[in-house]
Design an enzyme around this catalytic site. Structure first.
Site, PDB file in Angstrom:
ATOM      1  CE  LYS A  14       0.756  -6.613   4.619  1.00  0.00           C
ATOM      2  NZ  LYS A  14       2.189  -6.925   4.354  1.00  0.00           N
ATOM      3  CE  LYS A  70      -0.214   0.243  -4.353  1.00  0.00           C
ATOM      4  NZ  LYS A  70       0.949  -0.134  -3.612  1.00  0.00           N
ATOM      5  N   PRO A 129     -15.149  -1.035  -5.604  1.00  0.00           N
ATOM      6  CG  PRO A 129     -15.416  -2.981  -6.862  1.00  0.00           C
ATOM      7  CD  PRO A 129     -14.559  -1.758  -6.733  1.00  0.00           C
ATOM      8  CB  SER A 188      -7.265  -5.153   4.139  1.00  0.00           C
ATOM      9  OG  SER A 188      -8.589  -5.346   3.733  1.00  0.00           O
ATOM     10  CD  GLU A 199      -5.292  -0.423   2.686  1.00  0.00           C
ATOM     11  OE1 GLU A 199      -6.092  -1.141   2.067  1.00  0.00           O
ATOM     12  OE2 GLU A 199      -4.501   0.350   2.127  1.00  0.00           O
TER      13      GLU A 199
HETATM   14  P1  NAD Z   1       5.330  -2.836  -3.470  1.00  0.00           P
HETATM   15  O1  NAD Z   1       4.179  -3.513  -4.153  1.00  0.00           O
HETATM   16  O2  NAD Z   1       5.865  -1.560  -4.029  1.00  0.00           O
HETATM   17  O3  NAD Z   1       6.568  -3.832  -3.352  1.00  0.00           O
HETATM   18  C1  NAD Z   1       6.422  -5.172  -3.003  1.00  0.00           C
HETATM   19  C2  NAD Z   1       7.719  -5.903  -3.343  1.00  0.00           C
HETATM   20  O4  NAD Z   1       7.572  -7.281  -2.948  1.00  0.00           O
HETATM   21  C3  NAD Z   1       8.052  -5.907  -4.829  1.00  0.00           C
HETATM   22  O5  NAD Z   1       9.417  -5.581  -5.020  1.00  0.00           O
HETATM   23  C4  NAD Z   1       7.764  -7.336  -5.271  1.00  0.00           C
HETATM   24  O6  NAD Z   1       8.579  -7.757  -6.347  1.00  0.00           O
HETATM   25  C5  NAD Z   1       8.054  -8.105  -3.998  1.00  0.00           C
HETATM   26  N1  NAD Z   1       7.344  -9.393  -3.927  1.00  0.00           N
HETATM   27  C6  NAD Z   1       6.049  -9.634  -4.220  1.00  0.00           C
HETATM   28  N2  NAD Z   1       5.774 -10.942  -4.041  1.00  0.00           N
HETATM   29  C7  NAD Z   1       6.916 -11.528  -3.608  1.00  0.00           C
HETATM   30  C8  NAD Z   1       7.262 -12.855  -3.220  1.00  0.00           C
HETATM   31  N3  NAD Z   1       6.364 -13.843  -3.270  1.00  0.00           N
HETATM   32  N4  NAD Z   1       8.514 -13.098  -2.819  1.00  0.00           N
HETATM   33  C9  NAD Z   1       9.455 -12.098  -2.777  1.00  0.00           C
HETATM   34  N5  NAD Z   1       9.182 -10.838  -3.139  1.00  0.00           N
HETATM   35  C10 NAD Z   1       7.921 -10.561  -3.542  1.00  0.00           C
HETATM   36  O7  NAD Z   1       4.846  -2.637  -1.970  1.00  0.00           O
HETATM   37  P2  NAD Z   1       5.231  -1.482  -0.930  1.00  0.00           P
HETATM   38  O8  NAD Z   1       4.303  -0.358  -1.113  1.00  0.00           O
HETATM   39  O9  NAD Z   1       6.696  -1.266  -0.961  1.00  0.00           O
HETATM   40  O10 NAD Z   1       4.835  -2.203   0.432  1.00  0.00           O
HETATM   41  C11 NAD Z   1       5.787  -2.969   1.173  1.00  0.00           C
HETATM   42  C12 NAD Z   1       5.102  -3.563   2.381  1.00  0.00           C
HETATM   43  O11 NAD Z   1       4.545  -2.524   3.174  1.00  0.00           O
HETATM   44  C13 NAD Z   1       3.933  -4.491   2.021  1.00  0.00           C
HETATM   45  O12 NAD Z   1       3.949  -5.579   2.911  1.00  0.00           O
HETATM   46  C14 NAD Z   1       2.700  -3.634   2.252  1.00  0.00           C
HETATM   47  O13 NAD Z   1       1.590  -4.416   2.617  1.00  0.00           O
HETATM   48  C15 NAD Z   1       3.168  -2.759   3.403  1.00  0.00           C
HETATM   49  N6  NAD Z   1       2.535  -1.433   3.490  1.00  0.00           N
HETATM   50  C16 NAD Z   1       2.477  -0.620   2.392  1.00  0.00           C
HETATM   51  C17 NAD Z   1       1.930   0.656   2.522  1.00  0.00           C
HETATM   52  C18 NAD Z   1       1.886   1.611   1.344  1.00  0.00           C
HETATM   53  O14 NAD Z   1       1.291   2.693   1.461  1.00  0.00           O
HETATM   54  N7  NAD Z   1       2.533   1.309   0.224  1.00  0.00           N
HETATM   55  C19 NAD Z   1       1.434   1.087   3.749  1.00  0.00           C
HETATM   56  C20 NAD Z   1       1.510   0.223   4.847  1.00  0.00           C
HETATM   57  C21 NAD Z   1       2.076  -1.032   4.700  1.00  0.00           C
HETATM   58  P1  TYD Z   2      -4.219   3.733  -3.109  1.00  0.00           P
HETATM   59  O1  TYD Z   2      -3.057   4.617  -3.397  1.00  0.00           O
HETATM   60  O2  TYD Z   2      -4.556   2.645  -4.079  1.00  0.00           O
HETATM   61  O3  TYD Z   2      -4.023   3.161  -1.644  1.00  0.00           O
HETATM   62  P2  TYD Z   2      -5.091   2.355  -0.691  1.00  0.00           P
HETATM   63  O4  TYD Z   2      -6.237   1.903  -1.495  1.00  0.00           O
HETATM   64  O5  TYD Z   2      -4.224   1.238  -0.218  1.00  0.00           O
HETATM   65  O6  TYD Z   2      -5.471   3.334   0.389  1.00  0.00           O
HETATM   66  O7  TYD Z   2      -5.508   4.653  -2.988  1.00  0.00           O
HETATM   67  C1  TYD Z   2      -5.565   5.704  -2.037  1.00  0.00           C
HETATM   68  C2  TYD Z   2      -6.951   6.285  -2.108  1.00  0.00           C
HETATM   69  O8  TYD Z   2      -7.120   6.922  -3.386  1.00  0.00           O
HETATM   70  C3  TYD Z   2      -8.048   5.252  -2.009  1.00  0.00           C
HETATM   71  O9  TYD Z   2      -9.142   5.808  -1.267  1.00  0.00           O
HETATM   72  C4  TYD Z   2      -8.471   5.020  -3.449  1.00  0.00           C
HETATM   73  C5  TYD Z   2      -8.218   6.357  -4.100  1.00  0.00           C
HETATM   74  N1  TYD Z   2      -7.848   6.328  -5.526  1.00  0.00           N
HETATM   75  C6  TYD Z   2      -8.523   7.142  -6.452  1.00  0.00           C
HETATM   76  O10 TYD Z   2      -9.448   7.886  -6.109  1.00  0.00           O
HETATM   77  N2  TYD Z   2      -8.132   7.077  -7.760  1.00  0.00           N
HETATM   78  C7  TYD Z   2      -7.132   6.265  -8.192  1.00  0.00           C
HETATM   79  O11 TYD Z   2      -6.852   6.235  -9.410  1.00  0.00           O
HETATM   80  C8  TYD Z   2      -6.442   5.469  -7.231  1.00  0.00           C
HETATM   81  C9  TYD Z   2      -5.319   4.539  -7.658  1.00  0.00           C
HETATM   82  C10 TYD Z   2      -6.812   5.527  -5.903  1.00  0.00           C
END
Ligand code: NAD
Ligand code: TYD
Length: 354
Positions: A163, A198, A292, A160, A135
């Site tokens: 990050k 999500k 938004p 984003s 992102e």
């Molecule tokens: P998540 O929100 O499920 O988990 C985040 C974890 O970090 C949680 O367990 C939370 O308690 C912990 N945390 C938050 N703030 C903290 C702090 N200040 N100190 C210590 N721990 C803290 O997120 P995720 O989906 O598992 O994502 C993990 C990483 O991967 C993130 O850095 C995210 O940006 C990145 N990422 C996620 C996706 C995705 O699709 N989920 C994709 C690409 C990258």
């Molecule tokens: P999300 O899982 O929040 O991941 P990201 O925004 O990091 O890509 O959302 C994935 C896509 O789905 C994004 O385009 C927003 C859309 N979305 C919906 O249409 N409805 C929902 O309720 C949610 C949570 C996401």
């Protein structure tokens, strides 16, 4: 040898720890603040396993991080900890700035001080791996080529942007001080233990509960989807063989519009858990107001990690999404505890006598 992982009670971090300890005996120190997204129930199978040491705390707590580094002498630090949900970042960005930017900065500072004091061989072998997102590159037009590692940064949401800032701090730490860092920028993950805020887990749990399936705007926003276990294997490859200072894009070669994802989830549920009245779950789909600043399209060109590190995802979208839906159907307790908030009591109830 040991590794320190931050944020490993979250979705990807916890999947990473489970996979790591399934194929490896190297212990893991798990530093997690346990925000609403942290769920130790995901790691319940590791209860009593000496290879997993959980510490509740903040990556921005320099004294705590320094103490853990001095005590456990990890050969690598993997930073998964973050605030990760775009919609939450739009409503209240402050936590994203604190954890993703300030927290990563403080973590880097503590790690740098520790690394500076290591013996020459350990210094060279040490790695700081930063887990980031596609992102940061912004939004693509329909005909644009997929993001490569040299794509310019153009973050559009507070998530984003925070990050992106953390990626820059990691990069600067390498460039200025020589810390051996690795950064991965991955596309949207899906799979077991995903918090149902999500898209994919929300659609599964809402469908089963008979609730509306809220699709933002026209539902034609495109994301690249990667099964979480494939992301974990990519991180292991990068940790093992990535070149310090390099960035690796990770993706599933699976671009899909949101509405197609939702329809696929509905079709799988129709097959695996048909509704009593014979109607499809897709009748629950509703269109809601768009997010938004909603990014229109993300796409990852993962050819660098494939070429240099011989990594490819194992799952297709069809196989991964089927496994995911099956996992949610097979784990109603995990889902119920997340929905009721009972997962937040897990630490007290489970560790009270420890
Ligand atoms: P998540 O929100 O499920 O988990 C985040 C974890 O970090 C949680 O367990 C939370 O308690 C912990 N945390 C938050 N703030 C903290 C702090 N200040 N100190 C210590 N721990 C803290 O997120 P995720 O989906 O598992 O994502 C993990 C990483 O991967 C993130 O850095 C995210 O940006 C990145 N990422 C996620 C996706 C995705 O699709 N989920 C994709 C690409 C990258
Ligand atoms: P999300 O899982 O929040 O991941 P990201 O925004 O990091 O890509 O959302 C994935 C896509 O789905 C994004 O385009 C927003 C859309 N979305 C919906 O249409 N409805 C929902 O309720 C949610 C949570 C996401």
């Amino acid at each position: 040898m040991t590794i320190l992982i931050t944020g490993a009670a979250g979705f990807i971090g916890a999947n990473f720890v489970l996979d790591w300890l399934a194929c490896n005996d190297e212990p893991v120190i798990n530093l997690d603040k346990l925000t609403y997204a942290g769920n130790l129930e995901t790691l319940a199978s590791l209860q009593g396993d000496a290879r997993h040491i959980f510490v509740q705390g903040d990556i921005g707590d320099s004294a705590l991080v320094s103490r853990l580094l001095a005590e456990h002498r990890p050969r690598a630090v993997l930073n998964f900890a973050a605030e990760s949900h775009v919609d939450r970042s739009i409503l209240s960005p402050e936590d994203f700035i604190q954890t993703n930017i300030v927290g990563t900065f403080r973590l880097l500072e503590a790690v740098r001080a520790y690394w500076n004091e290591l013996e020459a061989e350990a210094r060279t072998a040490f790695r700081f791996l930063h887990v980031s997102t596609d992102e940061v590159y912004g939004s693509l037009g329909a005909a644009d080529p997929a993001f490569r590692e040299d794509h310019r940064y153009e973050p559009n949401s507070p998530y984003s942007a925070s990050k992106a800032a953390s990626d820059h701090l990691v990069r600067a730490c390498h460039h200025t001080y020589g810390l051996p860092v690795l950064t991965t920028n991955c596309s949207n993950n899906y799979g077991p233990y995903h918090f149902p805020e999500k898209l994919i887990p929300l659609m599964i749990v809402n469908a089963l509960a008979g609730k509306p399936l809220p699709v933002y705007g026209d539902g034609m926003q495109v994301r690249d989807w990667l099964y979480v276990k494939d992301h974990c294997s990519a991180i292991r490859r990068v940790l093992e063989s990535g070149r310090p200072g390099e960035v690796y894009n990770v993706g599933g070669w699976n671009e899909k519009p949101n509405i197609e994802i939702v329809n696929t989830v509905c079709a799988l549920l129709d097959e695996l858990r048909p509704k009593a009245d014979g109607t499809s779950y897709n009748t629950q789909i509703t269109t809601v107001k768009d997010r938004p600043g909603h990014d229109r399209r993300y796409a990852i060109d993962a050819s660098k990690i494939e070429r240099e590190l011989a990594w490819r995802p194992l799952e297709t979208f069809a196989s991964g999404i089927r496994k995911t839906v099956q996992w949610y159907l097979g784990n109603p307790e995990w889902v119920a505890h997340v929905q009721s908030g009972a997962y937040r009591d897990w630490v007290q109830t489970q560790y009270a006598s420890a």
